[in-house]
Write a protein that holds these residues in place. Structure first.
Motif, PDB file in Angstrom:
ATOM      1  N   PHE A  52       5.017   6.844   0.232  1.00 62.15           N
ATOM      2  CA  PHE A  52       4.803   6.506   1.622  1.00 62.15           C
ATOM      3  C   PHE A  52       5.896   6.543   2.411  1.00 62.15           C
ATOM      4  N   LEU A  53       5.879   7.249   3.432  1.00 56.16           N
ATOM      5  CA  LEU A  53       7.086   7.712   4.413  1.00 56.16           C
ATOM      6  C   LEU A  53       7.057   6.938   5.564  1.00 56.16           C
ATOM      7  N   PRO A  54       8.045   6.590   6.442  1.00 52.43           N
ATOM      8  CA  PRO A  54       7.920   5.850   7.626  1.00 52.43           C
ATOM      9  C   PRO A  54       7.098   6.898   8.593  1.00 52.43           C
ATOM     10  N   GLY A  55       6.294   6.223   9.496  1.00 50.78           N
ATOM     11  CA  GLY A  55       5.327   6.889  10.448  1.00 50.78           C
ATOM     12  C   GLY A  55       4.037   7.161   9.932  1.00 50.78           C
ATOM     13  N   GLY A  56       3.690   7.091   8.678  1.00 50.87           N
ATOM     14  CA  GLY A  56       2.206   7.256   8.224  1.00 50.87           C
ATOM     15  C   GLY A  56       2.193   8.393   7.391  1.00 50.87           C
ATOM     16  N   SER A  57       3.271   9.117   7.124  1.00 55.26           N
ATOM     17  CA  SER A  57       3.026  10.334   6.342  1.00 55.26           C
ATOM     18  C   SER A  57       3.303   9.955   4.799  1.00 55.26           C
ATOM     19  N   LEU A  58       2.992  10.898   4.017  1.00 55.43           N
ATOM     20  CA  LEU A  58       3.194  10.523   2.554  1.00 55.43           C
ATOM     21  C   LEU A  58       3.249  11.739   1.869  1.00 55.43           C
ATOM     22  N   LEU A  59       3.933  11.433   0.428  1.00 56.83           N
ATOM     23  CA  LEU A  59       4.249  12.662  -0.464  1.00 56.83           C
ATOM     24  C   LEU A  59       3.415  12.545  -1.876  1.00 56.83           C
ATOM     25  N   VAL A  60       2.916  13.553  -2.224  1.00 52.16           N
ATOM     26  CA  VAL A  60       2.167  13.647  -3.305  1.00 52.16           C
ATOM     27  C   VAL A  60       2.982  14.657  -4.647  1.00 52.16           C
ATOM     28  N   THR A  61       3.259  14.198  -5.565  1.00 53.12           N
ATOM     29  CA  THR A  61       3.730  15.041  -6.558  1.00 53.12           C
ATOM     30  C   THR A  61       2.523  15.816  -7.374  1.00 53.12           C
ATOM     31  N   TRP A 298      -4.054  -4.735  -5.230  1.00 56.80           N
ATOM     32  CA  TRP A 298      -5.012  -4.225  -4.115  1.00 56.80           C
ATOM     33  C   TRP A 298      -5.932  -5.544  -3.962  1.00 56.80           C
ATOM     34  N   ASN A 299      -5.879  -6.168  -2.547  1.00 56.48           N
ATOM     35  CA  ASN A 299      -6.727  -7.079  -2.136  1.00 56.48           C
ATOM     36  C   ASN A 299      -6.958  -8.397  -3.344  1.00 56.48           C
ATOM     37  N   GLY A 300      -5.755  -8.551  -3.899  1.00 56.92           N
ATOM     38  CA  GLY A 300      -5.561  -9.764  -4.627  1.00 56.92           C
ATOM     39  C   GLY A 300      -6.085  -9.383  -6.132  1.00 56.92           C
ATOM     40  N   LYS A 301      -6.421  -8.184  -6.391  1.00 59.26           N
ATOM     41  CA  LYS A 301      -6.799  -7.554  -7.764  1.00 59.26           C
ATOM     42  C   LYS A 301      -5.748  -6.601  -8.316  1.00 59.26           C
ATOM     43  N   LEU A 302      -5.578  -6.535  -9.733  1.00 60.64           N
ATOM     44  CA  LEU A 302      -4.968  -5.147 -10.227  1.00 60.64           C
ATOM     45  C   LEU A 302      -5.783  -4.246 -10.562  1.00 60.64           C
ATOM     46  N   ALA A 303      -5.396  -3.023  -9.693  1.00 64.94           N
ATOM     47  CA  ALA A 303      -6.425  -1.893  -9.977  1.00 64.94           C
ATOM     48  C   ALA A 303      -5.566  -0.755 -10.789  1.00 64.94           C
ATOM     49  N   ALA A 341      -3.242   8.780 -10.075  1.00 63.95           N
ATOM     50  CA  ALA A 341      -2.015   7.935  -9.233  1.00 63.95           C
ATOM     51  C   ALA A 341      -2.822   6.928  -8.369  1.00 63.95           C
ATOM     52  N   ALA A 342      -2.147   5.676  -8.383  1.00 65.68           N
ATOM     53  CA  ALA A 342      -2.673   4.506  -7.605  1.00 65.68           C
ATOM     54  C   ALA A 342      -1.530   3.982  -6.887  1.00 65.68           C
ATOM     55  N   ARG A 343      -1.450   3.857  -5.495  1.00 67.98           N
ATOM     56  CA  ARG A 343      -0.447   3.163  -4.899  1.00 67.98           C
ATOM     57  C   ARG A 343      -0.976   2.324  -3.535  1.00 67.98           C
ATOM     58  N   THR A 344      -0.417   1.348  -3.422  1.00 71.35           N
ATOM     59  CA  THR A 344      -0.941   0.477  -2.168  1.00 71.35           C
ATOM     60  C   THR A 344      -0.081   0.953  -1.042  1.00 71.35           C
ATOM     61  N   ALA A 345      -0.692   1.237  -0.089  1.00 76.97           N
ATOM     62  CA  ALA A 345      -0.325   1.663   1.246  1.00 76.97           C
ATOM     63  C   ALA A 345       0.521   0.601   2.110  1.00 76.97           C
ATOM     64  N   PRO A 346       1.395   0.740   3.140  1.00 78.55           N
ATOM     65  CA  PRO A 346       1.736  -0.124   3.809  1.00 78.55           C
ATOM     66  C   PRO A 346       0.601  -1.173   4.687  1.00 78.55           C
ATOM     67  N   GLY A 348      -2.288  -1.900   3.548  1.00 83.27           N
ATOM     68  CA  GLY A 348      -3.116  -2.407   2.701  1.00 83.27           C
ATOM     69  C   GLY A 348      -4.199  -1.624   2.046  1.00 83.27           C
ATOM     70  N   SER A 349      -4.288  -0.423   2.496  1.00 74.66           N
ATOM     71  CA  SER A 349      -5.407   0.365   1.723  1.00 74.66           C
ATOM     72  C   SER A 349      -4.663   0.930   0.339  1.00 74.66           C
ATOM     73  N   LEU A 350      -5.605   1.402  -0.373  1.00 75.41           N
ATOM     74  CA  LEU A 350      -5.209   1.990  -1.768  1.00 75.41           C
ATOM     75  C   LEU A 350      -5.728   3.471  -1.924  1.00 75.41           C
ATOM     76  N   TYR A 351      -4.545   4.303  -2.132  1.00 76.43           N
ATOM     77  CA  TYR A 351      -4.572   5.507  -2.241  1.00 76.43           C
ATOM     78  C   TYR A 351      -4.605   5.850  -3.603  1.00 76.43           C
ATOM     79  N   LEU A 352      -5.327   6.789  -4.071  1.00 76.09           N
ATOM     80  CA  LEU A 352      -5.387   7.451  -5.777  1.00 76.09           C
ATOM     81  C   LEU A 352      -5.379   9.016  -5.201  1.00 76.09           C
ATOM     82  N   THR A 353      -5.191   9.540  -6.599  1.00 69.98           N
ATOM     83  CA  THR A 353      -5.329  10.840  -6.685  1.00 69.98           C
ATOM     84  C   THR A 353      -6.146  11.263  -7.843  1.00 69.98           C
ATOM     85  N   THR A 354      -7.000  12.527  -7.931  1.00 70.15           N
ATOM     86  CA  THR A 354      -7.601  12.850  -9.156  1.00 70.15           C
ATOM     87  C   THR A 354      -6.846  13.786  -9.845  1.00 70.15           C
TER      88      THR A 354
END
Length: 369
Positions: A52-61, A298-303, A341-346, A348-354
């Protein structure tokens, strides 16, 4: 309704549980409800990690070697040169972590000689190499067990999950960087101050935080605490979630103490007979494996995502880090294929990749669990 059978215990999408090591099975818990899954972007190819980058952008490898900048749903390739990238089998461009300054990021990738961590500086959509942060991590020419994912800990150190490259001696050899969780200085790549073997004469051993692992897929820190968990691929049985303890051995030894010349995958994931002080997993899949991948709180649980299992698993933990139950949201149970991939965003949402190989997706999860 689909069920997952593991180690004699049924995990059902509507009501699921997992065994607590050393005790009785915990009570069942209802699956989460009210989840919203948003497809943020598509057209990816084996999305491996998210930053996650400042300003709401993000990078995906992407494992074949691309990095995508995602901003307001728009996907733009990042102009980046990865020296001698080797994308074969499980290897290629893998983990990514954005530095606190929001301008630099470090990626992990295979070359013809090794697996290495490289730091870049991002200017718009162009990434310029800053330095090779850490070279010499072992690599298999086939790409097997090349897992490599960096994460910044709350202590400022960089924790790096590595695979054993399917070479039997690596997990128990503390002078090898394979089959480990490393803890390094994010500016120098050297072993971080306070590491359990920081007094060693060997530079690699000084970087080791935990050892005796097979193919670690990620490390995550529990919010507002000092607990760190890893997610790890097992062979034909026993994917593991481990609570990490500095200097601990997690008991994988396919060389059987150096008595086997090959890679014996019939040994236990945590061999307590050979290593009585090895740390047992807080959760094991039993049989079959799920090929669990990255973990995030995420939301108190290990995802934790699952590749072979094509699902998201949500672990409820007690204050000591023991697993109380596991639930599987229907919205992510074999609906999108392999999840990596699973990363928690600033926010509080959770981002995943397929990770299906073509037209892979970047997903955003909101709602309650």
């Amino acid at each position: 309704m689909r069920a997952l059978v593991a180690a004699g215990l049924v995990l059902v999408a509507a009501a699921c549980s997992a065994p607590e090591p050393g005790g009785n099975a915990p009570s069942k818990a209802p699956a989460p409800r009210g989840l919203v899954v948003e497809e943020v972007a598509g057209g990816l190819q084996h999305g491996w990690d998210i930053g996650f980058l400042p300003g709401g952008s993000l990078l995906v490898t992407e494992r074949p070697g691309g990095i995508k900048l995602v901003r307001n749903g728009q996907v733009t390739p990042v102009d980046i040169a990865l020296d001698d990238l080797q994308a074969r089998g499980e290897g290629g461009l893998m983990g990514l972590v954005v530095h606190p300054d929001g301008q630099r990021f470090t990626v992990c990738h295979n070359t013809s000689k090794d697996v290495r961590l490289v730091t870049f500086r991002l200017d718009g959509t162009k990434a310029t190499k800053a330095e090779d942060l850490l070279t010499g991590m072992p690599s298999n020419s086939s790409g097997r067990h090349s897992g490599c994912r960096p994460t910044l800990g709350p202590d400022g150190a960089m924790y790096v999950a590595t695979g054993d490259i399917a070479q039997a001696r690596n997990p128990q050899d503390r002078t090898s960087l394979g089959g480990k969780v490393l803890r390094i200085d994010p500016e120098t790549g050297e072993g971080a101050a306070g590491n359990p073997f920081i007094g060693s004469a060997d530079a690699n051993e000084r970087r080791v935080f935990t050892y005796g692992h097979r193919n670690v897929q990620g490390v995550v820190f529990r919010p507002d605490g000092d607990q760190a968990f890893s997610s790890e691929h097992g062979p034909s049985v026993d994917d593991e979630v481990n609570l990490l303890k500095a200097g601990a051995n997690y008991g994988w030894d396919p060389s059987e103490g150096g008595t086997r010349g090959g890679y014996d995958e019939s040994v236990p994931m945590t061999d307590l007979q050979r290593f009585p002080d090895a740390v047992p997993a807080v959760w094991s899949s039993g049989s079959p494996t799920e090929a669990i991948c990255q973990a995030a709180f995420w939301n108190g649980k290990l995802a934790i995502t699952a590749l072979k299992g094509s699902k998201l698993l949500l672990f409820t933990l007690d204050q000591d880090g023991k697993v109380q139950n596991v639930s599987i949201p229907e919205e992510l149970d074999d609906k999108y294929g392999r999840l990596r991939a699973a990363r928690t965003a600033p926010d509080g949402s959770l981002y995943l990749t397929t990770s299906n190989g073509s037209n892979d997706k970047l997903l955003r999860l909101t709602g309650t669990v």
